[in-house]
Enzyme design. Structure first.
Site, PDB file in Angstrom:
ATOM      1  N   PHE A 136      14.489  -0.868  -1.104  1.00  0.00           N
ATOM      2  CA  PHE A 136      13.459  -0.534  -2.094  1.00  0.00           C
ATOM      3  C   PHE A 136      13.918   0.729  -2.832  1.00  0.00           C
ATOM      4  CE2 PHE A 136       8.789   0.558  -2.829  1.00  0.00           C
ATOM      5  CZ  PHE A 136       8.678  -0.367  -3.844  1.00  0.00           C
ATOM      6  N   ASP A 158       9.974   1.449   6.437  1.00  0.00           N
ATOM      7  CA  ASP A 158       9.076   1.358   5.292  1.00  0.00           C
ATOM      8  C   ASP A 158       8.359   0.010   5.391  1.00  0.00           C
ATOM      9  OD1 ASP A 158       7.796   0.963   2.881  1.00  0.00           O
ATOM     10  OD2 ASP A 158       9.402   1.817   1.677  1.00  0.00           O
ATOM     11  N   TYR A 178      -1.296   0.035  -1.982  1.00  0.00           N
ATOM     12  CA  TYR A 178      -1.820  -0.802  -3.069  1.00  0.00           C
ATOM     13  C   TYR A 178      -1.230  -2.205  -3.129  1.00  0.00           C
ATOM     14  CZ  TYR A 178       2.317   1.109  -5.477  1.00  0.00           C
ATOM     15  OH  TYR A 178       3.589   1.502  -5.816  1.00  0.00           O
ATOM     16  N   LYS A 179      -0.471  -2.593  -2.113  1.00  0.00           N
ATOM     17  CA  LYS A 179       0.066  -3.959  -2.109  1.00  0.00           C
ATOM     18  C   LYS A 179      -0.890  -4.815  -1.266  1.00  0.00           C
ATOM     19  CE  LYS A 179       4.688  -2.044  -2.850  1.00  0.00           C
ATOM     20  NZ  LYS A 179       5.058  -2.524  -4.188  1.00  0.00           N
ATOM     21  N   ARG A 223       9.734 -13.843  -8.505  1.00  0.00           N
ATOM     22  CA  ARG A 223       9.182 -13.504  -7.192  1.00  0.00           C
ATOM     23  C   ARG A 223       7.713 -13.902  -7.137  1.00  0.00           C
ATOM     24  NH1 ARG A 223       8.777  -7.283  -5.199  1.00  0.00           N
ATOM     25  NH2 ARG A 223       7.148  -7.355  -6.774  1.00  0.00           N
TER      26      ARG A 223
END
Lengths: 405, 405
Positions: A119, A190, A215-216, A364
Site C-alpha cells: 500500500f 496494516d 473508512y473502508k 477492482r
C-alpha cells in the site's frame, strides 16, 4: 441469485446503510457506505455535544474516552484485547508512530522489511522515516516469494499489509509473524484492507503492532481516523515520538514534561477529532455486531460467484484474473486486468456500478458483505459483458482521466 | 453595556452562532462555538457527499482539494499567501512535521529553543523528537526575559506560541523572528491562541513556519484539524518525515517511491479527515469575513472592560491579574489567579458562565469577539462578585475534580 440473497443470513444489514436505489456499490474496500445511524450521530455530535455542551462535553459526553472506547470496539474485530487499540490520527501517522518506536526497541538493527507494491502510503511513511534518520535504518523491499530470506538478524521491523490493496491477496499472518520473531524482529501489520471483512487474529498470531483504516470496511466515513494496535506485552516499552498531550499520563495537568500514559493511550498524539471519531463509532459497532464467520462466508461466496460469472460471460474479452483464485488466499475483493481497464470502469460507473481502477490496468471490485447482494454481482457481470460486446467502453467520454482514478 | 453592544460593528455575528439562551460562553479560546451554518454543512457532507456521492465525491465534491482550499482561507487570517498553508492532522502532528524538517535544514546545529510553560503539547512534541533522535538535537527552554540570549549559532529552530495559553501574553513576533534569523536559526510560531482573534502577519515578520489549531477562535468544531504554514521560500527545501500519500506529487498514481509535491501539499500526510475539514471550513470562512481591525478593537475593549470591572467589583477578594494589563501585549483572553480558582470557576459554570480553570490557580476567560457581548462581561463580573460575597464558591460540590478541568 434472488434465492441466494433470500438465504443470506446478513441480508438485513443492507437496510442499515444508505444506498441509493439502482446503485451497485463495489467500492466499500475504498470508502464504505453510510450507515443510516451515522447521520443521526453526526447531527447529535454537532448540535447537542458541540453546540449545546460546548467545552463541557469533554466530560459530559466523554469525548476524552473516544479514542479508547472506539479502539476497544475495533479490537474485537481484529483479535486484539480491550486496551490494546486506540483510534486516532490517520493510518499513515499511526504507521509512523509504531515504526519509529519499533526501531528504537531493536537498537543496532538497521533494516525495515516490506514488499514492493505494498500500500503506497505505508512505503512512503517508511521512506520518510528512513530519510529522516539519514541512513540509520533502511527500507528493504522484497517480493513475496523471497520475502522470508530478507528477514534476518539485521531486521528491526517487518511491515506488511494483510490483504493487498490491488490484488486482494492475503498474507499468512501467522507464518510471517513467526518468521519475524524467529530472527528477533518485530512485526507490524496494516489491516486497512482486511479488518471488518476478513477474520484477523492479531493476538492469535502473536503480532506486535498493527494499524488500520477507519473508512473502508469499518464504514467510518471519508477520512475517518485510523487505529493502532500495540500488543499488551509491549505497552510499557513503546516510546512513539509523536508524543502529544493526549498521550500524556495526565494530559490536563499541563505540565512541561512529557510522561507517557501507562496504557495504550501513549499511542495518542494531539486532540482527537471528535466528530470523525464519533461518527466512525457507528460504523465500527455495526460491523462488530455481525458474525465474522458469516461475513467471511458471504465474502468468499460473492468473490467466487464474481470470478465464475466473469469467466463465463466475458470469455475471450481480454480479462485476466489478477487475484488469487483460491478464496482462502483472497480478501473481500477481486481484480481483473484488462488493457482498457480505465474506460471500461468508467463505462460501468456511468451505469451506476461503482468499482475502481488501479493503475496501470486493474479493474477492482470490492464486496462489502454487509450490503453487497448476490444479485449485484450478477447485474455487474451482465453490464460488463454488455459494455464489452457493444463497444460501449470505447466512447470518448470514458477515456478522460480525472484527478482521482 | 447595552449601548456598547448596540454600537458594536460586529454585533450581527452573534446570530450566526448557536448559543443557548442564558449561556455566557467565555471559552472560545479553548473550543469555539458552533456556527449555525456548520450544522447544515455537516449534514450535507454526511448525507449528500458521503451517502450519495460515495467514492465519487473525491472528484464530484472536490474532497481532494479540501486541505489546500481551507488552508488558503486560513492563510488570509494569518498574513500568509495562498499556497503557503494546508489544513490537516492535528496541531501536534503538524508541529512535529515542521520541527523535524527544520532541524534537517540546519545540519550541525543541535538546539531547539522554546520557553518553559509553553503550550504543553508543543513541548511534548519537541521532547518526542529529541528522544527519538537520541541526543542529536536537544530542547532548551528559557524564560522570556532571557530567551534571546539562548538563541545562538547552535540553534536550529525556535518554537514559540504567539499568545500564551494561560496568561494571554503576546510575543513580539517580529523581534523574536529577527533574532532567530540573526543567528541563522529558523522560526516556528504556534498560532493556536491568536489566529482569528489577534492580527497575525507571518510574512510581514518573515516567519519560516507556523502551526495552529482549528477549533479555538476558528470555530472549526471539537478536534477539528490543525494547519501548517511554510513560507514560500522554503517550499522546495522542506522534507517533512511524515511523508504520506497525500503529500505525494501524484498521490493517485500509487507508485512505490515517494516524490514530494512541489507545493505546500508536501506538508500533508494521510487521507484528509473530510468531515472535520469541511465543517471547519464554515468556521474559518465566518472568521475570515470579519474585519480584523474591528475584531482586534473589540477584543481589546472586552478585555479592558473585564479587568476594570473585576478590579472594581471584586476588590479585596483575592484575585490578582495574571495577564498583561497593557492590551497591546495581550491576546483575546484575561486570566486572574485566585487560591480557590477551581471551585470559583465551578460555581461560575453552575451559573451557566463558562470560562476555565488552568492548574494550579488560574481562572481564564476568553473573549471571542464574534459572539461575546459587552453585557456578558458585565454579567460575568456581577456573578463573580456575588459568588465571592456569598461564599457560594465554597460549596462542596464545586471542589470535586473532573477529568477535564
Amino acid at each position: 441469485m434472488i434465492q441466494l440473497d433470500r438465504d443470506d443470513p446478513l441480508a438485513d444489514y443492507r437496510d442499515r446503510f444508505v444506498l441509493e436505489e439502482g446503485l451497485i456499490y463495489l467500492n466499500g474496500n475504498s470508502l464504505g457506505a453510510l450507515p443510516r445511524e451515522a447521520r443521526n450521530r453526526a447531527a447529535e455530535v454537532v448540535e447537542q455535544e458541540w453546540g449545546q455542551g460546548l467545552i463541557r462535553s469533554w466530560n459530559r459526553h466523554d469525548w476524552v474516552s473516544l479514542p479508547t472506547r472506539v479502539g476497544d470496539k475495533v479490537a474485537g474485530l481484529i483479535g486484539a484485547a480491550p486496551g490494546e487499540v486506540v483510534v486516532a490520527d490517520s493510518t499513515s501517522v499511526n504507521l509512523f508512530k509504531l515504526a519509529a518506536a519499533a526501531i528504537r526497541m531493536r537498537p543496532g538493527r538497521c533494516k525495515i522489511v516490506s514488499e514492493p507494491g505494498n500500500f503506497p502510503t505505508d512505503l512512503y511513511m517508511l521512506q520518510g522515516l528512513e530519510g529522516f534518520l539519514q541512513g540509520e535504518v533502511r527500507l528493504e523491499t522484497a517480493p513475496r516469494e523471497v520475502l522470508s530470506s530478507h528477514i534476518d538478524e539485521d531486521t528491526a521491523l517487518v511491515v506488511l499489509t494483510h490483504v493487498h490493496y490491488k490484488s486482494g491477496e492475503l498474507f499468512d499472518m501467522a507464518a510471517i509473524t513467526a518468521r519475524a520473531h524467529e530472527v528477533g524482529a518485530l512485526m507490524l501489520w496494516d489491516l486497512s484492507h482486511s479488518a471488518g471483512a476478513v477474520p484477523v487474529d492479531l493476538n492469535g498470531v502473536g503480532a506486535d503492532f498493527a494499524v488500520g483504516c477507519g473508512y473502508k470496511y469499518l464504514n467510518g466515513g471519508p477520512g475517518a481516523p485510523g487505529y493502532l494496535f500495540v500488543a499488551r506485552r509491549h505497552l510499557n516499552d513503546i516510546h512513539q515520538p509523536l508524543s502529544g498531550w493526549f498521550g500524556h499520563a495526565e494530559p490536563f495537568a499541563m505540565r512541561d514534561d512529557y510522561q507517557p500514559a501507562d496504557s495504550i493511550k501513549r499511542g495518542l498524539c494531539g486532540t482527537p477529532g471528535v466528530l470523525g471519531t464519533a461518527v466512525m463509532e457507528v460504523g465500527v459497532e455495526l460491523q462488530a455486531s455481525a458474525d465474522m464467520s458469516k461475513v467471511r462466508a458471504k465474502s468468499r461466496r460473492l468473490g467466487e460467484l464474481f470470478i465464475q460469472l466473469v469467466e463465463a460471460h466475458c470469455e475471450g474479452m481480454g480479462f485476466a484474473l489478477a487475484s488469487p483464485r483460491d478464496a482462502e488466499r483472497r480478501g473481500s475483493q477481486v481484480s481483473f486486468t484488462h488493457q482498457h481497464a480505465y474506460p471500461i470502469m468508467q463505462a460501468l460507473i456511468a451505469r451506476n456500478i461503482i468499482g475502481d481502477f488501479r493503475a496501470p490496468d486493474i479493474l477492482r471490485f470490492g464486496f462489502a458483505p454487509l450490503y453487497v447482494r448476490h444479485v449485484d454481482i450478477w447485474d455487474t457481470v451482465q453490464a460488463l459483458a454488455d459494455i464489452m460486446a457493444t463497444g460501449e467502453w470505447d466512447a470518448p467520454q470514458y477515456k478522460q482521466r480525472s484527478a482521482v482514478t
